[in-house]
Structures are given as structure tokens and as C-alpha cells.
Design a protein around this motif. Sequence first.
Motif, PDB file in Angstrom:
ATOM      1  N   LYS A  96       4.486  -8.277   3.384  1.00 39.16           N
ATOM      2  CA  LYS A  96       3.117  -7.619   4.176  1.00 39.16           C
ATOM      3  C   LYS A  96       3.817  -6.350   4.660  1.00 39.16           C
ATOM      4  O   LYS A  96       4.973  -6.186   5.187  1.00 39.16           O
ATOM      5  CB  LYS A  96       2.618  -8.551   5.193  1.00 39.16           C
ATOM      6  N   ALA A  97       2.998  -5.343   4.819  1.00 35.60           N
ATOM      7  CA  ALA A  97       2.904  -4.007   5.332  1.00 35.60           C
ATOM      8  C   ALA A  97       2.866  -4.196   6.800  1.00 35.60           C
ATOM      9  O   ALA A  97       1.681  -4.418   7.060  1.00 35.60           O
ATOM     10  CB  ALA A  97       2.232  -2.784   4.795  1.00 35.60           C
ATOM     11  N   TRP A  98       3.583  -4.039   7.667  1.00 36.09           N
ATOM     12  CA  TRP A  98       3.268  -3.776   9.040  1.00 36.09           C
ATOM     13  C   TRP A  98       2.890  -5.337   9.510  1.00 36.09           C
ATOM     14  O   TRP A  98       2.164  -5.590  10.482  1.00 36.09           O
ATOM     15  CB  TRP A  98       2.458  -2.904   9.506  1.00 36.09           C
ATOM     16  N   ARG A  99       3.317  -6.435   8.620  1.00 33.19           N
ATOM     17  CA  ARG A  99       2.834  -7.871   9.074  1.00 33.19           C
ATOM     18  C   ARG A  99       1.473  -7.794   8.941  1.00 33.19           C
ATOM     19  O   ARG A  99       0.733  -8.820   9.405  1.00 33.19           O
ATOM     20  CB  ARG A  99       3.534  -8.451  10.098  1.00 33.19           C
ATOM     21  N   ILE A 100       0.479  -7.113   8.497  1.00 35.91           N
ATOM     22  CA  ILE A 100      -1.062  -7.220   8.366  1.00 35.91           C
ATOM     23  C   ILE A 100      -1.250  -7.357   6.991  1.00 35.91           C
ATOM     24  O   ILE A 100      -2.279  -7.913   6.705  1.00 35.91           O
ATOM     25  CB  ILE A 100      -1.391  -6.115   9.241  1.00 35.91           C
ATOM     26  N   ILE A 101      -0.935  -6.161   6.149  1.00 33.24           N
ATOM     27  CA  ILE A 101      -1.732  -6.005   4.911  1.00 33.24           C
ATOM     28  C   ILE A 101      -0.771  -6.639   3.616  1.00 33.24           C
ATOM     29  O   ILE A 101       0.234  -6.233   3.549  1.00 33.24           O
ATOM     30  CB  ILE A 101      -1.749  -4.515   4.422  1.00 33.24           C
ATOM     31  N   PRO A 102      -1.221  -7.840   2.994  1.00 33.60           N
ATOM     32  CA  PRO A 102      -0.479  -8.382   1.981  1.00 33.60           C
ATOM     33  C   PRO A 102      -0.157  -7.275   0.749  1.00 33.60           C
ATOM     34  O   PRO A 102      -1.170  -6.498   0.470  1.00 33.60           O
ATOM     35  CB  PRO A 102      -1.179  -9.527   1.716  1.00 33.60           C
ATOM     36  N   GLU A 103       1.016  -7.416   0.234  1.00 39.62           N
ATOM     37  CA  GLU A 103       1.153  -6.459  -0.849  1.00 39.62           C
ATOM     38  C   GLU A 103       1.348  -7.372  -1.950  1.00 39.62           C
ATOM     39  O   GLU A 103       2.324  -7.758  -2.424  1.00 39.62           O
ATOM     40  CB  GLU A 103       2.560  -5.912  -0.436  1.00 39.62           C
ATOM     41  N   ASP A 104       0.141  -7.513  -2.651  1.00 39.84           N
ATOM     42  CA  ASP A 104       0.365  -7.978  -3.843  1.00 39.84           C
ATOM     43  C   ASP A 104      -0.552  -7.067  -4.860  1.00 39.84           C
ATOM     44  O   ASP A 104      -0.956  -5.875  -4.390  1.00 39.84           O
ATOM     45  CB  ASP A 104      -0.432  -9.459  -3.706  1.00 39.84           C
ATOM     46  N   ILE A 105      -1.092  -7.852  -6.178  1.00 41.25           N
ATOM     47  CA  ILE A 105      -1.767  -7.066  -6.969  1.00 41.25           C
ATOM     48  C   ILE A 105      -3.387  -6.305  -6.141  1.00 41.25           C
ATOM     49  O   ILE A 105      -3.756  -5.573  -6.956  1.00 41.25           O
ATOM     50  CB  ILE A 105      -1.979  -7.794  -7.975  1.00 41.25           C
ATOM     51  N   ASN A 106      -3.633  -7.018  -5.393  1.00 40.39           N
ATOM     52  CA  ASN A 106      -5.045  -6.997  -4.848  1.00 40.39           C
ATOM     53  C   ASN A 106      -4.845  -5.509  -4.140  1.00 40.39           C
ATOM     54  O   ASN A 106      -5.948  -4.889  -3.878  1.00 40.39           O
ATOM     55  CB  ASN A 106      -5.471  -7.941  -4.029  1.00 40.39           C
ATOM     56  N   LEU A 107      -3.752  -5.190  -3.441  1.00 43.34           N
ATOM     57  CA  LEU A 107      -3.540  -4.023  -2.801  1.00 43.34           C
ATOM     58  C   LEU A 107      -3.804  -2.764  -3.807  1.00 43.34           C
ATOM     59  O   LEU A 107      -4.369  -1.839  -3.180  1.00 43.34           O
ATOM     60  CB  LEU A 107      -2.166  -3.945  -2.483  1.00 43.34           C
ATOM     61  N   ILE A 108      -3.483  -2.956  -5.077  1.00 39.33           N
ATOM     62  CA  ILE A 108      -3.952  -1.746  -6.104  1.00 39.33           C
ATOM     63  C   ILE A 108      -5.397  -1.517  -5.957  1.00 39.33           C
ATOM     64  O   ILE A 108      -5.814  -0.516  -5.942  1.00 39.33           O
ATOM     65  CB  ILE A 108      -3.192  -1.861  -7.417  1.00 39.33           C
ATOM     66  N   VAL A 109      -6.103  -2.623  -6.257  1.00 36.10           N
ATOM     67  CA  VAL A 109      -7.499  -2.393  -6.373  1.00 36.10           C
ATOM     68  C   VAL A 109      -8.022  -2.144  -4.969  1.00 36.10           C
ATOM     69  O   VAL A 109      -8.901  -1.187  -5.073  1.00 36.10           O
ATOM     70  CB  VAL A 109      -8.103  -3.978  -6.621  1.00 36.10           C
ATOM     71  N   ALA A 110      -7.492  -2.367  -3.971  1.00 38.02           N
ATOM     72  CA  ALA A 110      -8.161  -1.903  -2.389  1.00 38.02           C
ATOM     73  C   ALA A 110      -7.783  -0.328  -2.466  1.00 38.02           C
ATOM     74  O   ALA A 110      -8.590   0.245  -1.985  1.00 38.02           O
ATOM     75  CB  ALA A 110      -7.290  -2.826  -1.434  1.00 38.02           C
ATOM     76  N   LEU A 111      -6.526  -0.066  -2.832  1.00 33.92           N
ATOM     77  CA  LEU A 111      -6.195   1.425  -2.864  1.00 33.92           C
ATOM     78  C   LEU A 111      -7.237   2.388  -3.411  1.00 33.92           C
ATOM     79  O   LEU A 111      -7.688   3.275  -3.045  1.00 33.92           O
ATOM     80  CB  LEU A 111      -5.066   1.748  -3.281  1.00 33.92           C
ATOM     81  N   PHE A 112      -7.448   2.052  -4.770  1.00 33.82           N
ATOM     82  CA  PHE A 112      -8.218   2.559  -5.556  1.00 33.82           C
ATOM     83  C   PHE A 112      -9.649   2.713  -4.991  1.00 33.82           C
ATOM     84  O   PHE A 112     -10.450   3.678  -5.321  1.00 33.82           O
ATOM     85  CB  PHE A 112      -8.158   2.347  -7.019  1.00 33.82           C
ATOM     86  N   SER A 113     -10.017   1.658  -4.766  1.00 29.42           N
ATOM     87  CA  SER A 113     -11.555   1.489  -4.099  1.00 29.42           C
ATOM     88  C   SER A 113     -11.630   2.600  -2.738  1.00 29.42           C
ATOM     89  O   SER A 113     -12.629   2.964  -2.769  1.00 29.42           O
ATOM     90  CB  SER A 113     -11.995   0.156  -3.588  1.00 29.42           C
ATOM     91  N   PHE A 114     -10.717   2.574  -2.018  1.00 29.46           N
ATOM     92  CA  PHE A 114     -10.544   3.343  -0.676  1.00 29.46           C
ATOM     93  C   PHE A 114     -10.589   4.731  -1.250  1.00 29.46           C
ATOM     94  O   PHE A 114     -11.483   5.539  -0.775  1.00 29.46           O
ATOM     95  CB  PHE A 114      -9.520   2.973   0.025  1.00 29.46           C
ATOM     96  N   ILE A 115      -9.856   5.254  -2.205  1.00 25.16           N
ATOM     97  CA  ILE A 115      -9.417   6.402  -2.722  1.00 25.16           C
ATOM     98  C   ILE A 115     -11.077   6.863  -3.261  1.00 25.16           C
ATOM     99  O   ILE A 115     -11.448   8.070  -3.100  1.00 25.16           O
ATOM    100  CB  ILE A 115      -8.342   6.668  -3.466  1.00 25.16           C
ATOM    101  N   THR A 116     -11.572   6.021  -4.306  1.00 25.92           N
ATOM    102  CA  THR A 116     -12.679   6.447  -4.516  1.00 25.92           C
ATOM    103  C   THR A 116     -13.994   6.764  -3.716  1.00 25.92           C
ATOM    104  O   THR A 116     -14.611   7.824  -3.888  1.00 25.92           O
ATOM    105  CB  THR A 116     -13.207   5.344  -5.864  1.00 25.92           C
ATOM    106  N   THR A 117     -13.916   5.951  -2.640  1.00 25.38           N
ATOM    107  CA  THR A 117     -14.852   6.165  -1.626  1.00 25.38           C
ATOM    108  C   THR A 117     -14.664   7.522  -1.029  1.00 25.38           C
ATOM    109  O   THR A 117     -15.778   8.245  -0.917  1.00 25.38           O
ATOM    110  CB  THR A 117     -14.758   4.624  -0.832  1.00 25.38           C
TER     111      THR A 117
END
Length: 129
Positions: A96-117
Amino acid sequence: MELFTLLPKYLTLIGNVLYNLKENDEAKYYAVQLSYSTFVTFQMCAPAVVVEAVNKQMENLRFKLHMRLMEEKDVEKHLELSSLLRFMEQKPLYSKAWRIIPEDINLIVALFSFITTYVIVIIQFLQIY
């Protein structure tokens, strides 16, 4: 942790590219920015890919240990294998990044969703389209 410092840089980069695209600047600028954005994208996605690969290997190891456990005749080795399997199930491997955000394959999807928005927001602010 670099992920959170890279996101603003990445969004600024996209905003600059879109603004210069609107102003019809040189193609060299776009080539440099594209290569840099590819590098930043790789940096943001690499930890999630590595964690997923390690988790897959851990699943394979658990499967092999279960198979070995079923074949094992020695009582002492059977107890050791079962305690190892219990430990692996109780303490799963995750990052987990900063013990909050899990680093797994869902992180990539969340990043691209955030960037697209936020690319859509940048386009609306720059009034490109």
C-alpha cells in the motif's frame, strides 16, 4: 509514493500539450512531451504490475504447497507445511502507498480514470473544443 508527485506533473504536461496544440506550435515539442508522458505513465503503473506478478507467484507457491501437503506422508513435514500455509493465509502479501492506497492492478484503472477526468476538465478550461 512518487505516484502522488507524478500525477500533478502529468496533468500539467497534458495541459501544456493541449494548449500548444491549440496554438499550433512545433511538432518537436509534441514528440518530447509524448516520450516524457510515456515515461511517467510507466513509472506510475510499474509498481502495480510488479505487485500483481508477485501475488501470482505467491498463488502458485500456495498451490504447490497444498499439493505437497496432500502427498506428504511424514507427520513432522506435514505439520510444518500446514503451519507455513496457515501463516501465508493469515499474512497475505500486499503493498500500500502510504498505508492507504493498495497497489494492485486496480490502481492502474483508477489512475487512468482520474487522468481522463482531469484531461476533460483541462480541455474545458482551455476551451479547445
